[in-house]
Design a protein around this motif. Sequence first.
Motif: not given
Length: 179
Positions: A82-88, A110-127
């Motif tokens: 899982v890839v996590h990304e934080v956005k302001k 690169n043959d590395i597991k990447a099932e899904y990503g999650i974008i986190e929006y702390p100001k919105l309190r949402q993902t």
Amino acid sequence: MHLTATLLNYYLICHRKMWLHAHAIRMEHTSDVVYEGKLIGETTYPQRAERYTEVEISVEPDVPDGIGLIAKIDFYDPYNGVVHEVKKSAAKEQAHVAQVQFYMYVLRRNDIKAEYGIIEYPKLRQTERVELDEEGESDLKKWIADASQIIGSERCPSLLPKSKCKSCSYFDFCWSGEV
């Protein structure tokens, strides 16, 4: 030529900003908005560095297109892929999704597991969960090719309407001649 996730993000926001950044004209250091985003990314999830890994990975240029890809992922969960990304931002944008999809694409190349990503929006309190299917990968490849053409151009792309540029770190650079 190497394309980064930042350049792809800028491609979807403003071709001019992408071109300037790619040609080493950087204005992010002058922006309070960019600084705030960096601060949020560094302080919102302090425990994250213990659980996840920072990854810097690349894909060498393909012979036909000559485009290499570089991804610097702040938070990657290697066990679950899982890839996590934080956005302001207080707004969800297509560019955010594309950036996470870019990370997933580079990992998979690169043959590395990447099932899904999650974008986190702390100001919105949402993902937001991000997937990368065949259609998304096709779009990504088109954007990468188009972005590399724009970057390779000798001419800087034209300005967007001023109303879209107000919070951009390049605002003063682009609009300084405006009276």
